[in-house]
Each structure stands twice: as C-alpha cells, then as structure tokens.
Design an enzyme around this catalytic site. Sequence first.
Site, PDB file in Angstrom:
ATOM      1  N   SER A 184       0.933  -1.247   0.007  1.00  0.00           N
ATOM      2  CA  SER A 184      -0.009  -0.032  -0.010  1.00  0.00           C
ATOM      3  C   SER A 184       0.858   1.425   0.066  1.00  0.00           C
ATOM      4  CB  SER A 184      -0.845  -0.002   1.183  1.00  0.00           C
ATOM      5  OG  SER A 184      -0.008   0.233   2.568  1.00  0.00           O
ATOM      6  N   ASP A 237      -1.158  -1.553  -4.110  1.00  0.00           N
ATOM      7  CA  ASP A 237      -2.495  -1.765  -3.503  1.00  0.00           C
ATOM      8  C   ASP A 237      -3.048  -0.268  -3.222  1.00  0.00           C
ATOM      9  OD1 ASP A 237      -4.778  -2.994  -2.331  1.00  0.00           O
ATOM     10  OD2 ASP A 237      -3.877  -3.051  -0.218  1.00  0.00           O
ATOM     11  N   GLU A 268     -11.404  -0.023  -9.684  1.00  0.00           N
ATOM     12  CA  GLU A 268     -12.397  -0.235  -9.053  1.00  0.00           C
ATOM     13  C   GLU A 268     -13.544   0.597  -9.203  1.00  0.00           C
ATOM     14  OE1 GLU A 268     -11.374  -0.602  -4.679  1.00  0.00           O
ATOM     15  OE2 GLU A 268     -13.179  -0.052  -4.120  1.00  0.00           O
ATOM     16  N   GLY A 275     -10.407  -3.962   7.275  1.00  0.00           N
ATOM     17  CA  GLY A 275     -10.354  -3.956   8.501  1.00  0.00           C
ATOM     18  C   GLY A 275     -10.985  -4.928   9.204  1.00  0.00           C
ATOM     19  N   HIS A 294     -11.823  -6.942  -2.159  1.00  0.00           N
ATOM     20  CA  HIS A 294     -11.028  -6.227  -1.218  1.00  0.00           C
ATOM     21  C   HIS A 294     -11.696  -6.664   0.107  1.00  0.00           C
ATOM     22  CE1 HIS A 294      -8.195  -3.649  -3.195  1.00  0.00           C
ATOM     23  NE2 HIS A 294      -8.593  -4.052  -4.340  1.00  0.00           N
ATOM     24  N   ALA A 342     -11.416  -8.769   2.425  1.00  0.00           N
ATOM     25  CA  ALA A 342     -11.782 -10.239   2.704  1.00  0.00           C
ATOM     26  C   ALA A 342     -11.168 -10.977   3.574  1.00  0.00           C
ATOM     27  CB  ALA A 342     -11.657 -11.063   1.098  1.00  0.00           C
ATOM     28  N   ASP A 346      -5.111  -8.479   4.493  1.00  0.00           N
ATOM     29  CA  ASP A 346      -4.268  -7.927   5.387  1.00  0.00           C
ATOM     30  C   ASP A 346      -4.611  -8.224   6.839  1.00  0.00           C
ATOM     31  OD1 ASP A 346      -2.286  -6.221   6.161  1.00  0.00           O
ATOM     32  OD2 ASP A 346      -3.049  -4.298   5.354  1.00  0.00           O
ATOM     33  N   SER A 347      -5.788  -7.817   7.067  1.00  0.00           N
ATOM     34  CA  SER A 347      -6.068  -7.474   8.644  1.00  0.00           C
ATOM     35  C   SER A 347      -5.669  -8.919   9.300  1.00  0.00           C
ATOM     36  CB  SER A 347      -7.862  -7.219   8.824  1.00  0.00           C
ATOM     37  OG  SER A 347      -7.928  -6.059   8.268  1.00  0.00           O
TER      38      SER A 347
HETATM   39  P1  13P Z   1      -8.705  -6.751   4.948  1.00  0.00           P
HETATM   40  O1  13P Z   1      -8.765  -5.543   5.815  1.00  0.00           O
HETATM   41  O2  13P Z   1     -10.052  -7.291   5.158  1.00  0.00           O
HETATM   42  O3  13P Z   1      -7.588  -7.810   5.281  1.00  0.00           O
HETATM   43  O4  13P Z   1      -8.770  -6.324   3.582  1.00  0.00           O
HETATM   44  C1  13P Z   1      -7.358  -5.850   2.942  1.00  0.00           C
HETATM   45  C2  13P Z   1      -7.455  -5.289   1.500  1.00  0.00           C
HETATM   46  O5  13P Z   1      -8.629  -5.009   0.976  1.00  0.00           O
HETATM   47  C3  13P Z   1      -6.226  -4.631   0.990  1.00  0.00           C
HETATM   48  O6  13P Z   1      -6.453  -3.939   0.036  1.00  0.00           O
HETATM   49  O1  G3H Z   2      -6.693  -1.875   2.131  1.00  0.00           O
HETATM   50  C1  G3H Z   2      -5.877  -1.409   2.981  1.00  0.00           C
HETATM   51  C2  G3H Z   2      -5.030  -2.370   3.469  1.00  0.00           C
HETATM   52  O2  G3H Z   2      -5.373  -3.025   4.598  1.00  0.00           O
HETATM   53  C3  G3H Z   2      -3.359  -1.507   3.425  1.00  0.00           C
HETATM   54  O3  G3H Z   2      -3.775  -0.858   4.936  1.00  0.00           O
HETATM   55  O4  G3H Z   2      -2.987   1.282   3.872  1.00  0.00           O
HETATM   56  O5  G3H Z   2      -2.759   0.542   6.418  1.00  0.00           O
HETATM   57  O6  G3H Z   2      -1.367  -0.355   4.480  1.00  0.00           O
HETATM   58  P1  G3H Z   2      -2.692   0.189   4.910  1.00  0.00           P
HETATM   59 ZN    ZN Z   3      -8.354  -3.012  -0.198  1.00  0.00          ZN
END
Ligand code: 13P
Ligand code: G3H
Ligand code: ZN
Length: 311
Positions: free
Chosen positions: A50, A82, A134, A181, A213, A215, A258-259
């Site tokens: 990101s 991202d 998107e 999140g 996303h 997910a 990510d979460s």
């Molecule tokens: P999560 O917060 O569900 O892991 O999504 C991550 C994401 O979409 C990153 O682009």
């Molecule tokens: O969609 C967002 C991702 O979880 C990346 O998060 O922008 O805090 O690195 P971040």
């Molecule tokens: Zn995302």
Amino acid sequence: MALVNTKEMFKKAYEGGYAVGAFNVNNMEIVQGIIGACKELNSPVILQVSGGARKYANHAFLYHMVQAAVEDSGLPIALHLDHGNSFELCKDCIDGGFTSVMIDGSHLPYEENVALTKKVVDYAHERGVTVEGELGQLAGIEDDVNVDADKASYTDPDQVQDFVSRTGVDSLAIAIGTSHGAFKFKPGQKPQLRFDILQEIMDRLPGFPIVLHGASSVMPEYVATINQYGGKMDDAIGIPEDMLRQAASMAVCKINVDSDLRLALTAGIRKHLAENPTHFDPRQYLGDGRACIQEVVAHKIKNVLGSVDKA
Ligand code: 13P
Ligand code: G3H
Ligand code: ZN
C-alpha cells in the site's frame, strides 16, 4: 523465474475456479511467513504494497525483499501496488519494478474514475504491467481514508462493461458487502455478501477477473489469543469462509487479505512475550509472529483460495 504480472495467473484462476491470495506486506517477517506457506503448498501469490507500507518501509526495501522471495521460492509472484491513489504513485511503482498496480478511483465521479484509470492503463500496458481498477466503494479504513458504512456503495452492474472497455483494465475490484479492517459487521449483524450482484457482473463480463477487497475472515483463534494476552478486540468480525470460497469459485480471481495477517502477527508476538517475560531478542518474538503468518496463509490457501499446487 522473475516477477510476473497477473495476466496468466488470473486466466488460470478463472478457468480453475480458484483465487490467488493477495497479501499485504510491510516487513521481512510478513514476506517470509507468506512465502513459507506458498512454498509448502506450491501456490502462486500476489504480494501487495500500500502507499502507507511504502512510506513505512521504503520502496527499495520492499522491492528487494520481494525479489528475494522470488529467488528463494521460484514461485510465480506478482508485486502489486494496493490502492494507488494517483497517476504519479502508480508511475513510480511501475518505473520501480512493480508488475501490477491498482488505481483506485472509486471515490471519484464516474467519468473522472474512467479518465484516471485509462491514463494509468496506457502507461502500464506499454511496460507490460497489469492494472486493477475499482467501481463501488467499500466501507472501512485504508491508509488515512475512513469510509463510513453509510457512504459505502455497491458496484452498479450496469457500469462495469462501459468501465472495462473504456479503460482497458485487466481486473476489476467490486463492492458487494466486504469492508476493510477487523470490524466488518456490527455486533449482532448477520454477515452477508451480494452474490446476486457478483453474478450480474459475471453475466456482463464473461471470463473477466474480479477482485475482492476487505476479504479477511478475521480468524477467531487469533482474536481470542490477542484478547487472552491483554488485547481488546471483542467485536472483531470478518467474512465467513464459506462465502469467500463461493466467491473464489465464481469470477473472483484475487482475494485481498491484510487484517488476518496483522491479527496473526500480533497474536504470536503477544503470546510469546506474555509467556516469556524475560525475552528481549526480537528474533524470538518476531519468529513466533512469522510462524503465525505462515500458518494463517497456509490455512487460506487450503480452505479459502483453493490454490494448492497451482503455481
Ligand atoms: P482486509 O482488511 O479485510 O484484510 O482487506 C485488505 C484489503 O482489501 C487490502 O487492499
Ligand atoms: O486496504 C488496505 C490495506 O489493509 C492496507 O492498509 O493502507 O494501512 O497499509 P494500509
Ligand atoms: Zn483494499
């Protein structure tokens, strides 16, 4: 094997009814944990960065760690931006060796989203880089942008053909009820995804790769460990795994996580430090965090993505 773009990966995923995991990377332990699982299960993977990760860790460090992952594993790996929020950021990443970028114009008026996305596609395609666009807006937090649930909007299936043909994107991120999140639904709210919208989008874009996303399934075992060792994440809730599997068997070729990685790493570190109060060698607690990342990614590959032996 060098870094690859997403073209071939998505073609195989669509035809095979599975999805490729796109995992956010911020440091070495996260990269190593993900790659450990992909090696173990012979899975393709997208490592995504990101804008915030790039600020935190620096482009060169992330790029070279991902190159090390390619060298170490021999797997097909795409390095993806991202939520790119400007042409300049996408251009920087393309010029700096990324093989795929997302330009996220989803918050813009439709015509502005089309124009910005097309500008990125024109630049990227001349250099062999694939582009994700998107349409529709997810709720939740990404970087410093917090989209309230009432401002989020589902993707309009009537726009997708026009958007894809006018921009030339290689994949499309859609909003069908996921969010960013660890708190995706309110307490007591029943998790739901709009598979009817996904189906309508598939009907209008046959064979075209869709991206999901937000997910993370927010795996209860890691939330429980965090809470057991002094954390406070009581109302954390994610997307049920059976829904993610269903999406992966349809047109969804890329599932963003990510979460779940953040939770696994935090759980591993909290547990280690609570059980070993005298430890202060980062290799000990980060090593446990890294093992949790590997465990969670292996779980996703086997139980959600279906990408075992698809490398
Ligand atoms: P999560 O917060 O569900 O892991 O999504 C991550 C994401 O979409 C990153 O682009
Ligand atoms: O969609 C967002 C991702 O979880 C990346 O998060 O922008 O805090 O690195 P971040
Ligand atoms: Zn995302």
